[in-house]
Design a protein around this motif. Structure first.
Motif, mmCIF file in Angstrom:
data_model
loop_
_atom_site.group_PDB
_atom_site.id
_atom_site.type_symbol
_atom_site.label_atom_id
_atom_site.label_comp_id
_atom_site.label_asym_id
_atom_site.label_seq_id
_atom_site.Cartn_x
_atom_site.Cartn_y
_atom_site.Cartn_z
ATOM 1 N N ARG A 216 0.782 -1.234 0.000
ATOM 2 C CA ARG A 216 0.000 0.000 0.000
ATOM 3 C C ARG A 216 0.819 1.292 0.000
ATOM 4 O O ARG A 216 0.246 2.379 -0.072
ATOM 5 C CB ARG A 216 -0.951 0.015 1.197
ATOM 6 C CG ARG A 216 -0.301 0.112 2.545
ATOM 7 C CD ARG A 216 -1.369 0.263 3.646
ATOM 8 N NE ARG A 216 -0.805 0.577 4.943
ATOM 9 C CZ ARG A 216 -0.380 -0.315 5.813
ATOM 10 N NH1 ARG A 216 -0.453 -1.604 5.517
ATOM 11 N NH2 ARG A 216 0.113 0.050 6.976
ATOM 12 N N ASN B 54 -3.757 3.072 -5.973
ATOM 13 C CA ASN B 54 -4.045 1.955 -5.082
ATOM 14 C C ASN B 54 -3.738 2.296 -3.623
ATOM 15 O O ASN B 54 -4.387 1.788 -2.701
ATOM 16 C CB ASN B 54 -3.233 0.727 -5.501
ATOM 17 C CG ASN B 54 -3.631 -0.511 -4.721
ATOM 18 O OD1 ASN B 54 -4.771 -0.969 -4.805
ATOM 19 N ND2 ASN B 54 -2.686 -1.045 -3.952
ATOM 20 N N LYS C 15 -6.721 3.335 -1.448
ATOM 21 C CA LYS C 15 -7.853 2.450 -1.162
ATOM 22 C C LYS C 15 -8.102 2.381 0.337
ATOM 23 O O LYS C 15 -7.150 2.302 1.120
ATOM 24 C CB LYS C 15 -7.568 1.040 -1.698
ATOM 25 C CG LYS C 15 -7.680 0.903 -3.211
ATOM 26 C CD LYS C 15 -7.328 -0.501 -3.665
ATOM 27 C CE LYS C 15 -8.276 -1.538 -3.047
ATOM 28 N NZ LYS C 15 -7.958 -2.915 -3.535
#
Length: 716
Positions: free
Chosen positions: A567, A696, A699
């Motif tokens: 992440r 991403n 998220k």
């Protein structure tokens, strides 16, 4: 049990009454409703008594009166409830002011808020010169304003300019400053207070025991102009100063200014106090006031905590070692010695040690120049700091702070060497900002005596200390370091070891997101201004990166990416920046901004071309810029709290972010702010940005999704 004790004393042929505040089972005196009710009963008896004088004092060792009961104010929901509660306090203080005999306040220790307003209702005021004695009106820092007459009586006592300086900034003055502006009449040593007071009482009684209605008379031509023809200029400049300092996010100082402007010179006390009351009531019910009181309670919680859940107490720390005489080491030496701790600084060269001494000397010299300390105190403090190239004297140290180069191998080696030179029960802590405390502890032969103590730069200004608990750190070690941080005047937060600990773990995604915004066409100025002017941060993310150091930011981001590869993304332009050793931020006078003498001047417009990106077009709204950065922190907080248990409660997240990054206190802290807008909204927006920007990293985390699904708050 009584909170106020009435005793009497004969002075010559005259009898005086002494009201002594001593709230049972409490470390401080505060003006709660029961205390005010008791005070009112005493005053009403005194109104018809034959006493020649009334003296107010405290039995607490370092506290006169800390102020009103904040918890009571926090519970009031409507302006009407506030007015009823506060008007009774105004009435009681009016009764003190109107007593037929003169009144004298003996102030030793903290005299804040309602305490200061009480002594302003007295005729005479004597304070001790003790370091614990601080007098003032800090209400604006709680989102309110003085409500027991402080906005009316302080200007009449010390004059317009001096009163605005205290009220608008929420200042607490040291005794010398209080004496200089006329807030107190005398300052004496604490051991001489009672004797000196008796002498003054004798003089007052001999002079006919007259009341003293002190009306401020401006001294000098300039003051007379400012109090008279140029009074409007004073208020105009004060308003400009408030707006510059608060950017309009804090309504209380403006409300207080309005009260003083409307009431200064007004002869009708009843009307003046009503104006103060109305403005107080408006401020007290705002979310901003409730949030600032929440922050106040966060700081108060730390005072009562030990850093551990057990009953283990920390050991006293009288002698501290510092390994490394760089900027951090010099700063740590200064804050420790400033609080009376003996400090031994060790580095590998005389030049480095000299820099640490100079750093401390320069900071104390500034205090001498401002008359905060005198030359004798300066000499005393400097005498507490010594330096050396070897471990001489380390057997006498209670704790040593390691603040050397950020290299795991070197740190482990030096920690082992240092442990061999110290007592077996002495503690070593590391000031690392990025390396694993658990890994570092392997260099210590007794890891139960090892922990982290992460200071923030500049050390003498930043209040936060992260106390990092390693897997083998003992309760006694953590409790000792926790108390040491408090003794050094810091706000400690205990965190578990993990990448970035707490603050950097939350802050780095925020700074990285700013770099992504830059790569996507946003300008440095627009992003930073949105965070400062709209959100209320003390500086924008680009200026913050300059302050931290661009090389440090990239280094820690890479550590973070290695720990959380699924992440965490590092913007390519950040790695480009790291390669330019002339553009590392404030320390090289060039980063996103240009600097002169350590001060920011302007954005360096050549940075866009250097990074290989086109001139900014600012394609996004301020809302998107703010939400991407702040929500990235909230997203990471959910994981740090709910999954990794870096800290135990949202209180610690809020305290750490406010004290370590300047997160806007009027928003109550990061977790309080998250509760205000709701986890579901944060999830929705992050999902939107992750999709639209193909990011991403944005998220929503699993733990944030859980909270959103359950409509759960961080604070229950």
């Amino acid at each position: 049990m009584s909170a106020i004790n009435l005793t009497t004393k004969k002075i010559g042929n005259d009898e005086i009454a002494i009201l002594t505040f001593d709230l049972p089972n409490e470390k401080v005196n505060k003006l709660s409703t029961p205390v005010m009710t008791e005070l009112k009963a005493h005053i009403e008896k005194l109104q018809t008594s034959n006493y020649k004088m009334v003296v107010f004092k405290s039995a607490k060792p370092k506290i006169f009166i800390a102020g009103a009961d904040i918890e009571e104010i926090q519970k009031l929901k409507t302006p009407q409830e506030v007015q009823v509660a506060v008007s009774s306090g105004q009435t009681i203080f009016n009764q003190i002011e109107d007593l037929p005999m003169p009144t004298l306040a003996l102030v030793h220790g903290a005299c804040a808020g309602g305490g200061c307003e009480l002594i302003l209702a007295c005729d005479y005021r004597i304070a001790t010169d003790d370091s614990s004695t601080r007098i003032g009106l800090p209400e604006t820092k709680l989102g309110i304003l003085p409500g027991f007459g402080g906005c009316i009586r302080l200007p009449r006592t010390v004059g317009l300019q001096a009163s605005l300086d205290v009220i608008l900034a929420g200042k607490l003055l040291n005794p010398k400053k209080a004496l200089k502006i006329g807030l107190v009449d005398y300052v004496v040593h604490v051991n001489l207070l009672d004797g000196f007071a008796e002498t003054q009482i004798q003089k007052i009684l001999a002079g006919g025991a007259k009341k003293r209605r002190k009306t401020f008379q401006p001294r000098g031509v300039v003051n007379k102009l400012l109090e008279g023809p140029l009074k409007g200029v004073v208020f105009k400049k004060a308003r400009e100063g408030v707006l510059k300092a608060t950017r309009g996010h804090y309504p209380a100082p403006l409300a207080a200014l309005d009260v003083v402007r409307k009431t200064y010179g007004m002869s009708d006390r009843t009307r003046a106090l009503q104006i103060e009351l109305e403005h107080f009531a408006e401020c007290a019910v705002t979310d901003i006031s409730k949030n600032l009181i929440h922050v106040f309670y966060l700081t108060e919680m730390v005072k009562k905590q030990t850093g551990v859940s057990s009953d283990v107490k920390g050991k006293a720390v009288k002698q501290l070692g510092v390994l490394g005489a760089g900027t951090m080491g010099g700063g740590i030496a200064y804050v420790a010695a400033d609080k009376g701790i003996g400090v031994r600084v060790k580095d590998i060269s005389y030049e480095a040690n000299a820099k640490a001494l100079k750093h401390a000397r320069d900071l104390w010299a500034k205090l001498v120049k401002k008359k905060v300390i005198d030359n004798y105190q300066f000499t005393q403090k400097m005498a507490l700091v010594s330096t050396g190239l070897d471990f001489a004297g380390f057997k006498n140290l209670d704790v040593t702070v390691e603040a050397i180069v950020e290299d795991m191998g070197i740190k482990q080696k030096v920690i082992g060497q240092t442990a061999a030179e110290m007592r077996e029960d002495a503690i070593i802590v590391t000031n690392t900002s990025s390396l694993s405390v658990n890994e570092m502890a392997k260099g210590h032969p007794r890891p139960e005596y090892f922990a982290g103590m992460h200071f923030f730069s500049p050390v003498h200004k930043m209040p936060l200390v992260e106390v990092i608990r390693g897997e083998k750190s003992s309760d006694e070690t953590i409790a000792t370091v926790f108390e040491l941080a408090k003794k050094m005047g810091k706000m400690p937060v205990v965190v578990k070891d993990g990448p970035g600990f707490l603050v950097n773990r939350l802050l780095l995604p925020y700074m990285a997101e700013a770099a992504f915004l830059l790569a996507e066409g946003m300008s440095v100025e627009k992003v930073d201004k949105a965070y400062v002017n709209q959100f209320g941060m003390p500086m924008g993310p680009f200026e913050l990166m300059d302050s931290v150091g661009l090389d440090v930011c990239v280094k820690v981001l890479n550590i973070f990416r290695k720990a959380f590869p699924d992440r965490v993304e590092v913007p390519a332009l950040m790695e480009k920046l790291e390669k330019n050793k002339a553009r590392l931020g404030q320390k090289t006078n060039l980063g996103f901004y240009k600097y002169e003498g350590g001060r920011k001047t302007e954005v360096d417009q050549s940075i866009y071309a250097e990074l290989g990106i086109s001139a900014p077009t600012n394609p996004y709204s301020d809302q998107e810029c703010l939400e991407r950065g702040v929500f990235a922190m909230i997203n990471e907080s959910a994981l740090a709290l709910d999954q990794d248990k870096i800290v135990d409660t949202p209180h610690e997240v809020d305290l750490a972010m406010i004290m370590g990054t300047g997160f806007p206190p009027f928003r109550g802290g990061l977790m309080k702010y998250a509760d205000t807008i709701g986890a579901d909204y944060v999830r929705t927006q992050l999902t939107k940005y992750a999709t639209e920007r193909k990011a991403n990293r944005l998220k929503p985390s699993s733990k944030l999704v859980e909270r959103a699904d359950k409509k759960a708050r961080f604070y229950n």
